[in-house]
Write a protein that holds these residues in place. Structure first.
Motif, PDB file in Angstrom:
ATOM      1  N   LEU A  51      12.675   9.776  99.009  1.00 50.21           N
ATOM      2  CA  LEU A  51      12.169   9.145 100.223  1.00 50.21           C
ATOM      3  C   LEU A  51      13.283   8.860 101.228  1.00 50.21           C
ATOM      4  CD1 LEU A  51       9.743   6.449  98.728  1.00 50.21           C
ATOM      5  CD2 LEU A  51       9.348   8.878  99.028  1.00 50.21           C
ATOM      6  N   TYR A  52      12.901   8.914 102.506  1.00 48.00           N
ATOM      7  CA  TYR A  52      13.752   8.390 103.563  1.00 48.00           C
ATOM      8  C   TYR A  52      12.855   7.750 104.609  1.00 48.00           C
ATOM      9  CZ  TYR A  52      12.524  12.424 106.548  1.00 48.00           C
ATOM     10  OH  TYR A  52      11.853  13.353 107.304  1.00 48.00           O
ATOM     11  N   VAL A  53      13.436   6.892 105.454  1.00 42.46           N
ATOM     12  CA  VAL A  53      12.674   6.194 106.484  1.00 42.46           C
ATOM     13  C   VAL A  53      13.149   6.673 107.856  1.00 42.46           C
ATOM     14  CG1 VAL A  53      12.003   3.946 107.415  1.00 42.46           C
ATOM     15  CG2 VAL A  53      12.510   4.173 104.976  1.00 42.46           C
ATOM     16  N   GLU A  54      12.187   7.019 108.700  1.00 46.01           N
ATOM     17  CA  GLU A  54      12.493   7.430 110.074  1.00 46.01           C
ATOM     18  C   GLU A  54      12.155   6.266 111.005  1.00 46.01           C
ATOM     19  OE1 GLU A  54      11.860  11.591 112.109  1.00 46.01           O
ATOM     20  OE2 GLU A  54      10.028  10.400 112.310  1.00 46.01           O
ATOM     21  N   CYS A  55      13.127   5.857 111.812  1.00 42.86           N
ATOM     22  CA  CYS A  55      12.955   4.703 112.701  1.00 42.86           C
ATOM     23  C   CYS A  55      13.043   5.175 114.155  1.00 42.86           C
ATOM     24  CB  CYS A  55      14.025   3.648 112.455  1.00 42.86           C
ATOM     25  SG  CYS A  55      14.424   3.401 110.712  1.00 42.86           S
ATOM     26  N   ALA A  56      12.183   4.643 114.991  1.00 41.32           N
ATOM     27  CA  ALA A  56      12.214   4.991 116.415  1.00 41.32           C
ATOM     28  C   ALA A  56      11.860   3.767 117.249  1.00 41.32           C
ATOM     29  CB  ALA A  56      11.246   6.132 116.700  1.00 41.32           C
ATOM     30  N   LEU A  57      12.435   3.694 118.455  1.00 43.36           N
ATOM     31  CA  LEU A  57      12.171   2.595 119.381  1.00 43.36           C
ATOM     32  C   LEU A  57      11.228   3.070 120.477  1.00 43.36           C
ATOM     33  CD1 LEU A  57      12.836  -0.265 120.509  1.00 43.36           C
ATOM     34  CD2 LEU A  57      14.722   0.818 121.765  1.00 43.36           C
ATOM     35  N   TYR A  58      10.163   2.304 120.742  1.00 42.50           N
ATOM     36  CA  TYR A  58       9.213   2.606 121.807  1.00 42.50           C
ATOM     37  C   TYR A  58       9.203   1.438 122.790  1.00 42.50           C
ATOM     38  CZ  TYR A  58       7.251   6.637 119.365  1.00 42.50           C
ATOM     39  OH  TYR A  58       7.068   7.876 118.788  1.00 42.50           O
ATOM     40  N   ILE A  59       9.335   1.749 124.079  1.00 43.11           N
ATOM     41  CA  ILE A  59       9.279   0.736 125.127  1.00 43.11           C
ATOM     42  C   ILE A  59       8.092   1.027 126.024  1.00 43.11           C
ATOM     43  CG2 ILE A  59      10.487  -0.226 127.121  1.00 43.11           C
ATOM     44  CD1 ILE A  59      13.106   0.226 125.720  1.00 43.11           C
ATOM     45  N   ASP A  60       7.153   0.069 126.061  1.00 42.39           N
ATOM     46  CA  ASP A  60       5.925   0.210 126.849  1.00 42.39           C
ATOM     47  C   ASP A  60       5.153   1.466 126.465  1.00 42.39           C
ATOM     48  OD1 ASP A  60       6.530  -2.120 128.190  1.00 42.39           O
ATOM     49  OD2 ASP A  60       7.652  -1.080 129.750  1.00 42.39           O
ATOM     50  N   GLY A  61       5.141   1.803 125.169  1.00 45.95           N
ATOM     51  CA  GLY A  61       4.367   2.924 124.655  1.00 45.95           C
ATOM     52  C   GLY A  61       5.059   4.253 124.700  1.00 45.95           C
ATOM     53  N   ALA A  62       6.251   4.343 125.256  1.00 42.57           N
ATOM     54  CA  ALA A  62       6.976   5.617 125.345  1.00 42.57           C
ATOM     55  C   ALA A  62       8.230   5.549 124.478  1.00 42.57           C
ATOM     56  CB  ALA A  62       7.369   5.907 126.787  1.00 42.57           C
ATOM     57  N   GLN A  63       8.539   6.665 123.772  1.00 38.92           N
ATOM     58  CA  GLN A  63       9.708   6.683 122.911  1.00 38.92           C
ATOM     59  C   GLN A  63      10.980   6.590 123.755  1.00 38.92           C
ATOM     60  OE1 GLN A  63       9.652   9.669 119.867  1.00 38.92           O
ATOM     61  NE2 GLN A  63      11.851   9.572 119.520  1.00 38.92           N
ATOM     62  N   PHE A  64      11.904   5.775 123.268  1.00 44.49           N
ATOM     63  CA  PHE A  64      13.135   5.530 124.009  1.00 44.49           C
ATOM     64  C   PHE A  64      14.308   5.925 123.109  1.00 44.49           C
ATOM     65  CE2 PHE A  64      16.425   3.077 126.188  1.00 44.49           C
ATOM     66  CZ  PHE A  64      16.031   3.187 127.521  1.00 44.49           C
ATOM     67  N   GLY A  65      14.961   7.009 123.422  1.00 47.97           N
ATOM     68  CA  GLY A  65      16.064   7.501 122.603  1.00 47.97           C
ATOM     69  C   GLY A  65      15.566   8.319 121.424  1.00 47.97           C
ATOM     70  N   LEU A  66      16.494   8.832 120.622  1.00 46.56           N
ATOM     71  CA  LEU A  66      16.163   9.673 119.478  1.00 46.56           C
ATOM     72  C   LEU A  66      15.897   8.828 118.234  1.00 46.56           C
ATOM     73  CD1 LEU A  66      18.895  12.431 119.943  1.00 46.56           C
ATOM     74  CD2 LEU A  66      16.462  12.585 120.542  1.00 46.56           C
ATOM     75  N   PRO A  67      14.995   9.318 117.373  1.00 45.07           N
ATOM     76  CA  PRO A  67      14.749   8.576 116.122  1.00 45.07           C
ATOM     77  C   PRO A  67      15.970   8.636 115.191  1.00 45.07           C
ATOM     78  CG  PRO A  67      13.534  10.646 116.114  1.00 45.07           C
ATOM     79  CD  PRO A  67      14.135  10.509 117.495  1.00 45.07           C
ATOM     80  N   THR A  68      16.070   7.646 114.303  1.00 47.38           N
ATOM     81  CA  THR A  68      17.167   7.552 113.342  1.00 47.38           C
ATOM     82  C   THR A  68      16.602   7.578 111.927  1.00 47.38           C
ATOM     83  OG1 THR A  68      18.329   6.133 114.914  1.00 47.38           O
ATOM     84  CG2 THR A  68      19.180   6.189 112.675  1.00 47.38           C
ATOM     85  N   ARG A  69      17.339   8.250 111.028  1.00 46.35           N
ATOM     86  CA  ARG A  69      16.869   8.361 109.651  1.00 46.35           C
ATOM     87  C   ARG A  69      17.833   7.678 108.680  1.00 46.35           C
ATOM     88  NH1 ARG A  69      14.851  14.690 108.996  1.00 46.35           N
ATOM     89  NH2 ARG A  69      13.151  14.592 110.538  1.00 46.35           N
ATOM     90  N   THR A  70      17.259   7.139 107.604  1.00 46.55           N
ATOM     91  CA  THR A  70      18.088   6.578 106.523  1.00 46.55           C
ATOM     92  C   THR A  70      18.463   7.703 105.558  1.00 46.55           C
ATOM     93  OG1 THR A  70      16.200   6.083 105.087  1.00 46.55           O
ATOM     94  CG2 THR A  70      16.848   4.386 106.675  1.00 46.55           C
ATOM     95  N   ARG A  71      19.272   7.369 104.568  1.00 47.31           N
ATOM     96  CA  ARG A  71      19.630   8.336 103.525  1.00 47.31           C
ATOM     97  C   ARG A  71      18.448   8.523 102.571  1.00 47.31           C
ATOM     98  NH1 ARG A  71      21.646   3.480 101.886  1.00 47.31           N
ATOM     99  NH2 ARG A  71      21.066   2.852  99.754  1.00 47.31           N
ATOM    100  N   LEU A  72      18.524   9.531 101.722  1.00 47.14           N
ATOM    101  CA  LEU A  72      17.488   9.790 100.721  1.00 47.14           C
ATOM    102  C   LEU A  72      17.660   8.856  99.525  1.00 47.14           C
ATOM    103  CD1 LEU A  72      17.136  13.673 100.462  1.00 47.14           C
ATOM    104  CD2 LEU A  72      15.364  12.071 101.140  1.00 47.14           C
ATOM    105  N   GLU A  73      16.540   8.330  99.035  1.00 41.15           N
ATOM    106  CA  GLU A  73      16.524   7.585  97.776  1.00 41.15           C
ATOM    107  C   GLU A  73      15.628   8.347  96.819  1.00 41.15           C
ATOM    108  OE1 GLU A  73      17.682   4.787  96.209  1.00 41.15           O
ATOM    109  OE2 GLU A  73      19.233   4.658  97.742  1.00 41.15           O
ATOM    110  N   SER A  74      16.179   8.718  95.636  1.00 42.77           N
ATOM    111  CA  SER A  74      15.447   9.637  94.764  1.00 42.77           C
ATOM    112  C   SER A  74      14.776   8.981  93.564  1.00 42.77           C
ATOM    113  CB  SER A  74      16.404  10.732  94.253  1.00 42.77           C
ATOM    114  OG  SER A  74      17.504  10.153  93.601  1.00 42.77           O
ATOM    115  N   SER A  75      14.947   7.684  93.357  1.00 36.24           N
ATOM    116  CA  SER A  75      14.297   7.033  92.207  1.00 36.24           C
ATOM    117  C   SER A  75      14.008   5.580  92.537  1.00 36.24           C
ATOM    118  CB  SER A  75      15.183   7.129  90.957  1.00 36.24           C
ATOM    119  OG  SER A  75      16.395   6.460  91.164  1.00 36.24           O
ATOM    120  N   GLY A  76      12.913   5.079  91.954  1.00 41.09           N
ATOM    121  CA  GLY A  76      12.540   3.700  92.179  1.00 41.09           C
ATOM    122  C   GLY A  76      13.399   2.744  91.390  1.00 41.09           C
TER     123      GLY A  76
END
Length: 812
Positions: A51-76
């Protein structure tokens, strides 16, 4: 700043990038979409992924800047704990700014696990801070539109107790709630239980993502850049006073950790040998050495003891504290610690018990503790045997040094052998540790069959073991008798007749044994049979048997046998009474206690020594007062209150002894039916179903000291009552000196199945520690205990409860 002022920062004044931490994922991953041809059925709990998490910032409903991703986690459990810093500044945000979080799985199907969206400002236009728990929408990518279709906020009607507690934890971590070490540990442990309960109640239907937002010195209020704000800004023109919360607070600093390891490295050993603590450092060390064994040492305290380890080697009290400072994962540090342990001043037996607690996992440390125990004589060892058997739970192997030691000592003393066999046999019912206890049982049996120390020949060793096995056969027969007697319809007298009939008829072999049997309660005594005419049954729901046994020396002994009641808690309390009696006598204070014998022979059965006595309820009912009852047995026209001075002194001392002990152990449910009085004036307590502060009655007094007992001493203004208080304070201070020993013994019972300990061992031990008031000196503790006595005597509510109890007993 006055209480009416509200300080805040404006978002338009913060020229810092938006920062947050993606913490962890809670809950079970949903099953992957099953193909029509697949026959596998993988449980939800077994689902894993990358798993990884993709994060993005939205201002007034529009995406602002590029999304950022975390590293991969392969086990719980999936825990990223990754700091994300966006290019956008806080001053650029609007009131409708949102963060989206989408969890992707690169190992299954289309890879989409779920998403959630969160507003950065709340309804009051204040920036959200601290940990936020977002519910993921399964199979949906986080939507940044305003309003969003994937809100991460849990609806109000679905929030439970856990959400409220998590908000408080959020404040606690930001320093808004004061820290109290022992209370925090209990609180977080209780929260874990609530979390488990909520998880079971809600099932595994939801996934949650925990994110941690940055905090500031003051609240941040939204304000557009360039807006005309009437109030002056609380921030000066320079930016250097803007204090930003450090998200790394409370976490291990790698560089600092490395520095500590270097400071403790073996290369410094030559320098440390000559180090001597300064005056202030010596005071700090002495304060640490006085800590109870339940106290956790801080990082600075651990470092201080390690630094001056060489100068502390002559201080035997310091060894247990030093061993708590060792980083056992560091091979070289552990090696040096073990070398120092071998050269340290020999510690006391009471401290050796601490080294057998679950805190110490090193086999070498536990073996050292056993080597110290070898110095104890059989009488002292018998005082701790119950706890040493429980310590087998914390050993690393089934055939440990402790197990071998207990068996070898038992082979030299038949009383130790008998008690060890029973203590181990009772624990065989615990499935988690049955194999470990059975190994000890097996080793004892095997060695008994061989030539044991002090036993001439293998045949005698076999007979010795058989004499112990016959104890089990006897208890099995007594269980059968109890069942038969209970099945008899009618009153108690008919049940007594049935008991005597069974002993004289079908079970006549119990009247005269073929060979003497060692009494389970007192293995030094040989019993030869039961006297039917002197055996009876108590009028009680469980119908316990009162049996009179003949002894080999021509006398008799009386034993109570109970079936259907777990008496392991009574066994522990009476053991502690016996130990405290020994500690008091070592200080030349004999308080005439009555530590009668108790032995659990199973989870719901056991034996108790019968002491001829009468309950205070019965005495007061028939004789009106305790003095009138004692006058019947010890009259003296010239003595105080018409009784002999010796009898009154015995009564006063026993009252004092049990008042102190029942207070320390937190024994509850005290009423006049479980306070017994012997003919010689000795008062003692029975029936210990509630300990460590538990009590079925509301508002119980600190100790059981009824007005009838005070009246028997001549009243609150009497010289005899003053003497009673003096004995109480003296006994309390003597037992406080042995608080470490008593706490260590209870700590070893933490894994046992005794009800009032098993429910919450840590809480119970902390309550016990609190009763010793280790923060007071001897003089202050005397004033404290005298206040407790006065509070107990003047307590009105317990007297009302006692009256209600008497009426209930009367109508019953």
């Amino acid at each position: 700043m006055t209480g009416n002022e509200f300080r805040f920062f404006l978002s338009c004044d913060i020229n810092l990038p938006v920062t947050f931490r993606v913490d962890r994922l809670e809950g079970h991953l949903p099953l992957p979409v099953k193909s029509p041809n697949s026959e596998s059925n993988v449980p939800t709990e077994d689902r894993t992924g990358e798993l990884y998490v993709e994060c993005a910032l939205y201002i007034d409903g529009a995406q602002f800047g590029l999304p950022t991703r975390t590293r991969l986690e392969s086990s719980g459990p999936y825990c990223w704990n990754e700091l994300i810093t966006l290019t956008t500044k806080y001053r650029d945000l609007t009131a409708q700014s949102q963060l989206t979080f989408t969890v992707w799985d690169v190992s299954h199907g289309d890879g989409l696990v779920g998403g959630a969206t969160i507003l950065l400002f709340n309804r009051k236009k204040q920036l959200k801070t601290g940990k936020q728990k977002l519910r993921l929408w399964p199979g949906k990518e986080a939507d940044g539109a305003f309003p969003t279709s994937t809100p991460g906020k849990v609806p109000r009607h679905e929030r439970g107790e856990l959400e409220r507690l998590e908000k408080l934890v959020n404040k606690y971590e930001r320093g808004q709630i004061p820290r109290v070490d022992w209370l925090d540990r209990l609180t977080f442990k209780t929260m874990e239980k609530i979390k488990e309960r909520e998880s079971l109640k809600n099932g595994s239907s939801h996934l949650y993502l925990v994110v941690d937002f940055c905090s500031f010195e003051h609240r941040v209020v939204f304000q557009e850049s360039g807006a005309n704000f009437l109030m002056p800004s609380p921030i000066a023109s320079t930016n250097d006073i803007v204090i930003v919360w450090d998200p790394e607070v409370g976490k291990i600093n790698p560089s600092e950790h490395k520095q500590l390891k270097l400071a403790r490295s073996l290369t410094r050993g030559v320098i440390d040998r000559d180090l001597k603590p300064s005056s202030n450092e010596r005071k700090s060390i002495q304060r640490i050495l006085k800590y109870p064994p339940t106290r956790t040492l801080s990082g600075d305290e651990r470092q201080l003891l390690w630094k001056f380890r060489f100068s502390l080697m002559s201080e035997k009290r310091a060894l247990t504290k030093f061993l708590r400072c060792v980083e056992w994962s560091d091979v070289q540090e552990a090696k040096q610690a073990l070398e120092l342990m071998g050269k340290w001043e020999m510690i006391d037996v009471s401290d050796a018990l601490e080294l057998l607690s679950p805190v110490f996992e090193s086999e070498e440390v536990r073996a050292y503790a056993v080597s110290v125990l070898e110095r104890a004589d059989d009488e002292e060892l018998e005082c701790y045997l119950l706890q040493l058997v429980q310590a087998l739970r914390f050993e690393r192997s089934d055939k440990s040094r402790l197990s071998h030691f207990l068996v070898q000592r038992a082979l030299r003393n038949i009383e130790l052998a008998s008690f060890l066999r029973w203590y181990v046999a009772v624990e065989l019912y615990d499935p988690a540790y049955a194999k470990r206890f059975y190994c000890t049982y097996e080793i004892l049996e095997e060695n008994m069959m061989k030539m044991a120390a002090g036993v001439n020949g293998e045949e005698d060793g076999f007979k010795l073991w058989q004499s112990l096995v016959r104890q089990t056969e006897l208890t099995a027969q007594l269980c059968s008798i109890t069942r038969d007697v209970r099945n008899v319809r009618g009153n108690t007298q008919k049940k007594i007749e049935k008991l005597r009939q069974l002993l004289s008829g079908l079970l006549s072999e119990l009247t005269y044994f073929d060979e003497p049997i060692r009494s389970p309660l007192a293995p030094g005594v040989l019993i030869t049979g039961i006297v039917p005419s002197e055996s009876s049954i108590f009028k009680s729901a469980l119908h316990p048997l009162r049996l009179t046994f003949r002894t080999a020396n021509g006398g008799t002994c009386k034993i109570i046998f109970k079936k259907g009641d777990d008496i392991r808690q009574d066994q522990l309390v009476v053991q502690m009474v016996s130990l405290m009696d020994r500690l008091l006598k070592l200080e030349n204070l004999d308080l005439h206690l009555t530590p009668y014998m108790v032995l659990a022979t199973g989870q719901d059965e056991g034996m108790l020594e019968f002491i001829p006595s009468r309950s205070l309820a019965q005495i007061l009912s028939e004789h009106r007062s305790i003095v009138s009852y004692l006058q019947k047995f010890h009259p003296d026209d010239h003595g105080p209150f018409g009784i002999t001075a010796t009898c009154l002194e015995t009564f006063i001392k026993s009252c004092a002894g049990y008042s102190v002990i029942t207070y320390i152990l937190g024994i509850g449910d005290r009423h006049l039916d479980n306070l017994l009085l012997r003919d010689d004036g000795r008062l003692f307590h029975v029936d210990f179903g509630f300990i460590l502060g538990r009590d079925p009655k509301p508002f119980p007094p600190p100790m059981k000291l009824c007005k009838e007992m005070v009246e028997a001493m001549g009243g609150a203004e009497s010289q005899y009552y003053t003497r009673f208080k003096s004995y109480c304070c003296e006994a309390y201070n003597i037992l406080r000196k042995s608080s470490n020993l008593i706490l260590n013994l209870f700590y070893l019972m933490a894994g046992s199945n005794i009800p009032d300990i098993a429910s919450d061992p840590e809480k119970g031990i902390l309550k016990l520690q609190e009763k010793f008031r280790l923060d007071l000196d001897d003089e202050a503790s005397i004033h404290f205990f005298q206040d407790l006595i006065n509070e107990s005597v003047s307590a009105l509510f317990p007297q009302m409860v006692e009256t209600i109890h008497r009426w209930a007993q009367y109508w019953r």
